[in-house]
Design an enzyme around this catalytic site. Structure first.
Site, short mmCIF file in Angstrom:
data_model
loop_
_atom_site.label_atom_id
_atom_site.label_comp_id
_atom_site.label_asym_id
_atom_site.label_seq_id
_atom_site.Cartn_x
_atom_site.Cartn_y
_atom_site.Cartn_z
N ASP A 3 -4.87 -10.51 -0.14
CA ASP A 3 -3.45 -10.95 -0.05
C ASP A 3 -2.57 -11.18 -1.26
O ASP A 3 -3.22 -11.49 -2.24
CB ASP A 3 -3.56 -12.63 0.53
CG ASP A 3 -2.16 -13.34 0.74
OD1 ASP A 3 -1.37 -12.76 1.48
OD2 ASP A 3 -1.94 -14.72 0.49
N HIS A 4 -1.53 -10.82 -1.18
CA HIS A 4 -0.46 -10.57 -2.05
C HIS A 4 -0.81 -9.45 -3.44
O HIS A 4 -0.83 -9.49 -4.50
CB HIS A 4 -0.06 -11.84 -2.84
CG HIS A 4 0.87 -12.49 -2.08
ND1 HIS A 4 0.50 -13.25 -0.96
CD2 HIS A 4 2.27 -12.72 -2.24
CE1 HIS A 4 1.55 -13.85 -0.53
NE2 HIS A 4 2.67 -13.41 -1.19
N HIS A 40 0.89 -1.04 0.06
CA HIS A 40 0.10 0.06 -0.07
C HIS A 40 0.96 1.21 0.09
O HIS A 40 2.10 1.07 -0.01
CB HIS A 40 -0.99 0.20 1.23
CG HIS A 40 -0.49 0.15 2.63
ND1 HIS A 40 -0.98 0.66 3.54
CD2 HIS A 40 0.86 0.28 2.79
CE1 HIS A 40 -0.38 0.82 4.63
NE2 HIS A 40 0.91 0.59 4.27
N HIS A 91 5.11 0.15 -0.55
CA HIS A 91 5.87 -0.67 0.09
C HIS A 91 5.15 -1.55 0.73
O HIS A 91 3.50 -1.62 0.55
CB HIS A 91 6.45 -0.01 1.25
CG HIS A 91 5.34 0.75 2.49
ND1 HIS A 91 4.66 1.90 1.87
CD2 HIS A 91 4.78 0.47 3.54
CE1 HIS A 91 3.92 2.12 2.84
NE2 HIS A 91 3.74 1.14 3.84
N HIS A 98 3.68 -4.79 3.90
CA HIS A 98 3.59 -5.44 5.21
C HIS A 98 3.22 -6.85 5.04
O HIS A 98 2.43 -7.13 4.49
CB HIS A 98 2.75 -4.48 6.19
CG HIS A 98 2.94 -3.19 6.21
ND1 HIS A 98 3.85 -2.52 7.17
CD2 HIS A 98 2.46 -2.07 5.53
CE1 HIS A 98 3.88 -1.33 7.09
NE2 HIS A 98 3.25 -0.92 6.05
N CYS A 122 5.92 6.16 4.32
CA CYS A 122 4.74 5.45 3.92
C CYS A 122 4.04 5.99 2.55
O CYS A 122 3.29 5.52 2.13
CB CYS A 122 3.66 5.31 4.94
SG CYS A 122 4.30 4.57 6.51
N GLU A 135 -0.18 -4.16 11.76
CA GLU A 135 0.49 -3.89 10.38
C GLU A 135 2.11 -4.11 10.77
O GLU A 135 2.73 -4.46 9.48
CB GLU A 135 0.26 -2.28 10.05
CG GLU A 135 0.86 -1.70 9.03
CD GLU A 135 0.67 -0.31 8.76
OE1 GLU A 135 0.16 0.15 7.72
OE2 GLU A 135 0.49 0.70 9.74
NI NI Z 1 2.67 0.90 5.50
#
Ligand code: NI
Length: 140
Positions: A85-86, A20, A45, A47, A39, A130
């Protein structure tokens, strides 16, 4: 009177990895960087997120369950994990389109995705980690 007296809280933990960025399109790049720092990185990037779905209720005397945890897992996988997911939370996830991709907004959105389908017990909390040190909880 305590409405939650006698209730049992049951949680299923799930996991997803996703990308995100935190970026408000109404602001300049400078303001986004000032508020969101790394961010706001335009090339995203990622998580490894942990999602906790908690349902509360009185155990059914015939099953001993507040909710069938296998069914709760399948529901969360279908409505949330399979979509996120992914993936890229900002671009790929239908229930996040046009929203800020913070975990606060994600928790509210996941709550709204699951709520109509929880028919044993009552949805109590969506908790999202996160990072190991950073999490949010939403109680509706
Ligand atoms: Ni983040």
């Amino acid at each position: 009177m305590d409405d939650n007296k006698g209730l049992v809280y049951v949680t299923r933990k799930l996991h997803f990895s996703a990308a995100h960025k935190l970026y408000n399109p109404n602001w300049s790049d400078e303001k986004n960087t000032e508020v969101f720092g790394k961010c706001a990185n335009s090339n995203w990037h990622g998580h490894n997120f942990d999602l906790y779905v908690t349902v509360k209720g009185i155990p059914n005397p015939e099953t001993g369950f507040v909710i069938n945890l296998k069914k709760l897992k399948e529901l969360a996988e279908e409505k949330v994990i399979s979509k996120i997911d992914h993936r890229n939370i900002n671009l790929d996830v239908d229930f996040m389109v046009g929203k800020m991709a913070s975990i606060e907004i994600l928790a509210i959105s996941i709550w709204n995705e699951l709520l109509p389908f929880i028919n044993e017990g009552q949805l109590h909390c969506i908790k999202i980690y996160e990072t190991p040190r950073q999490y949010v909880e939403y109680f509706g």
